[in-house]
Design a protein around this motif. Sequence first.
Motif, PDB file in Angstrom:
ATOM      1  N   GLU A  88     -36.358 -22.261  -0.531  1.00  0.00           N
ATOM      2  CA  GLU A  88     -34.918 -22.392   0.188  1.00  0.00           C
ATOM      3  C   GLU A  88     -33.904 -21.478  -0.701  1.00  0.00           C
ATOM      4  OE1 GLU A  88     -32.857 -25.417   1.644  1.00  0.00           O
ATOM      5  OE2 GLU A  88     -34.511 -26.254   2.964  1.00  0.00           O
ATOM      6  N   ASN A 148     -29.190 -21.149   2.445  1.00  0.00           N
ATOM      7  CA  ASN A 148     -29.874 -21.647   3.567  1.00  0.00           C
ATOM      8  C   ASN A 148     -29.181 -22.545   4.265  1.00  0.00           C
ATOM      9  OD1 ASN A 148     -32.051 -23.668   4.580  1.00  0.00           O
ATOM     10  ND2 ASN A 148     -33.308 -21.763   3.949  1.00  0.00           N
ATOM     11  N   GLN A 176     -32.557 -22.818   7.695  1.00  0.00           N
ATOM     12  CA  GLN A 176     -33.525 -21.799   8.032  1.00  0.00           C
ATOM     13  C   GLN A 176     -35.153 -22.201   7.684  1.00  0.00           C
ATOM     14  OE1 GLN A 176     -30.744 -20.851   6.673  1.00  0.00           O
ATOM     15  NE2 GLN A 176     -29.810 -19.168   7.996  1.00  0.00           N
ATOM     16  N   ARG A 178     -36.747 -25.012   7.990  1.00  0.00           N
ATOM     17  CA  ARG A 178     -36.925 -26.373   7.644  1.00  0.00           C
ATOM     18  C   ARG A 178     -37.864 -26.868   8.579  1.00  0.00           C
ATOM     19  NH1 ARG A 178     -30.883 -28.133   5.713  1.00  0.00           N
ATOM     20  NH2 ARG A 178     -30.945 -26.832   3.949  1.00  0.00           N
ATOM     21  N   HIS A 229     -41.344 -24.239   6.490  1.00  0.00           N
ATOM     22  CA  HIS A 229     -41.209 -25.385   5.471  1.00  0.00           C
ATOM     23  C   HIS A 229     -42.534 -26.297   5.523  1.00  0.00           C
ATOM     24  CE1 HIS A 229     -37.757 -23.741   4.059  1.00  0.00           C
ATOM     25  NE2 HIS A 229     -37.227 -24.737   3.545  1.00  0.00           N
ATOM     26  N   GLY A 266     -34.207 -16.121   9.450  1.00  0.00           N
ATOM     27  CA  GLY A 266     -34.997 -17.239   9.155  1.00  0.00           C
ATOM     28  C   GLY A 266     -36.196 -17.492  10.354  1.00  0.00           C
ATOM     29  N   TYR A 323     -30.787 -16.609   2.057  1.00  0.00           N
ATOM     30  CA  TYR A 323     -31.354 -18.069   2.634  1.00  0.00           C
ATOM     31  C   TYR A 323     -32.898 -18.344   2.205  1.00  0.00           C
ATOM     32  CZ  TYR A 323     -32.166 -14.671   6.375  1.00  0.00           C
ATOM     33  OH  TYR A 323     -32.424 -13.538   7.100  1.00  0.00           O
ATOM     34  N   PHE A 324     -33.490 -17.300   1.972  1.00  0.00           N
ATOM     35  CA  PHE A 324     -34.714 -17.742   1.477  1.00  0.00           C
ATOM     36  C   PHE A 324     -34.913 -16.910   0.204  1.00  0.00           C
ATOM     37  CE2 PHE A 324     -36.568 -17.544   5.984  1.00  0.00           C
ATOM     38  CZ  PHE A 324     -36.670 -19.163   5.709  1.00  0.00           C
ATOM     39  N   ARG A 383     -31.228 -25.847  -7.378  1.00  0.00           N
ATOM     40  CA  ARG A 383     -30.990 -24.839  -6.512  1.00  0.00           C
ATOM     41  C   ARG A 383     -29.967 -24.008  -7.080  1.00  0.00           C
ATOM     42  NH1 ARG A 383     -30.448 -24.597  -0.603  1.00  0.00           N
ATOM     43  NH2 ARG A 383     -31.302 -26.733  -0.417  1.00  0.00           N
ATOM     44  N   PHE A 427     -37.055 -29.323  -1.788  1.00  0.00           N
ATOM     45  CA  PHE A 427     -36.583 -28.778  -0.372  1.00  0.00           C
ATOM     46  C   PHE A 427     -37.528 -29.207   0.676  1.00  0.00           C
ATOM     47  CE2 PHE A 427     -35.990 -24.975  -3.258  1.00  0.00           C
ATOM     48  CZ  PHE A 427     -34.676 -25.113  -3.434  1.00  0.00           C
TER      49      PHE A 427
END
Length: 497
Positions: free
Chosen positions: A73, A77, A80, A82, A86, A283, A303-304, A342, A459
């Motif tokens: 992540e 994020n 996206q 999850r 993920h 995502g 977001y990634f 993060r 995450f």
Amino acid sequence: MKNKIYKLTVVVMIAIFSSCENAVDITQVGRVTADVAFTNVSELRDGLISSYGFFDLTREVAMAVNYTDETAEGTENGGQGRTTGHIFNLNAGSAAASTFWTNGYDRLNSLNRLIEAADLVEPADAAETAQKNDILGQAYALRAYANFQLVSYYSTDYTNDAALAVLKVDFVPSIADKLLRSTNGELFQLIDEDLTKAASLIDDQSNPIFVSKDFVTALRARMAAYRQDYTTAETLANSLMTRYPLANRTQYRLMFVDEDNTEIIFKLQRDVNGIYDNQPGSGTVAATGWIGGVTLFGANTPYFEIGRSLFNLIDPDDVRYNVIVDPVSIVAPDYTNTSNYREEDVLQVNKYPGKPGQVLLNDNKVFRSSEMYLIIVEAKIARNDLTGAAQDIKALRDIRFGDAQPLPIYASQQEAYAALLNERRVEFAFEGHRWKDIKRLGVRANQGAERDPIDVAEFGMTPRLAPDDFRFTLPIPLVEFNGNPELRAQQNPGYNN
């Protein structure tokens, strides 16, 4: 494809039954048939360019980003991945299943119509005859590539000719056609025939944004490696290395900002204000647009981010580090002991920085000489020439580092395959190879999708997808069953219909 046909069938049947039965013999006013759409060689050329527009690697990059170990992540994020990548959530209703299927058959539909229509076009002179042949050659090569892409996602075993592949569609289907899956042997035979035709018709050229005879050779080499026909793969790959040397460090950096083509055999050109100049759906594998938009909303909005297990493989002295890792990244000296992982370890992807006028928009690199080089390494490992494979990997790393690197020593084929898989992981990061590389090499390397424990804990990511997991083959999508219910009996193992 069948879902679209099914919907069209319903509309047509309603119209028929509301009139008289003779209505089926009426030619619909305004219908665009092949003899109307293509009347000369110039229009065939326009049709070919239109067919090129169906090809794109953004979704392939997104597939590897979502469903392997390339990412974790990012700071921006918003959810996206999850509920999908993920946790390796993949089923017949997933966007990935329908995306590669429908896009693949959209490509084939466009090319089959062009190939069929070419029979109706009479060239005016010898020059037009040569142009028509070149157009057809490129169309056959692109059809072979489209079919190979479909097989690579939906076949369980590339080496087994009896295994189910996909629908064999080398014609323009009618709304009544309900095809079942053909075997790998049948699909690879069609691909081989198309490539043979392509090689005989293409007017060889050096422009990497158009299909050439070298494209045909590169596709044959990749296909032979996937099928473990290493004698063929090595011969074909070697033939390309003489014309496409490995890029030096400067050329390598310039390649990913679209300013150098030293090792580019074929790429899909992306222009500012072109059809792919837009932000893809974040995502998801279902949308396309800027290839850099697979991981970023825009500049510095990830977001990634680069997954820690991938990042840990990349040496800062390796030119690939600067290409993969954005200089704005924040690298925690001890990422396992941060108070706010993060925010303190932000590893932003830099592989597609964009071009003048549009960030994140870059050409899609389809075939590079580094792939051919590593196919040669793969072939050496397969015949147990571990010393030769080690020497070749060292030579590649010497070029990427700019100075001599240690010669690796492999005690077994498994160890060599693992080293190869790691080298491919770095060399082709965010180029769409990783998912299929694990699928075909993972068991031999004893390596699946391996996520870093910190990413997993932070995450909520599933830590690992074993290399023999059924999810390294896509399911036939639910949308196909709507128009072709008998195909349900041919669903891939592990999936519910």
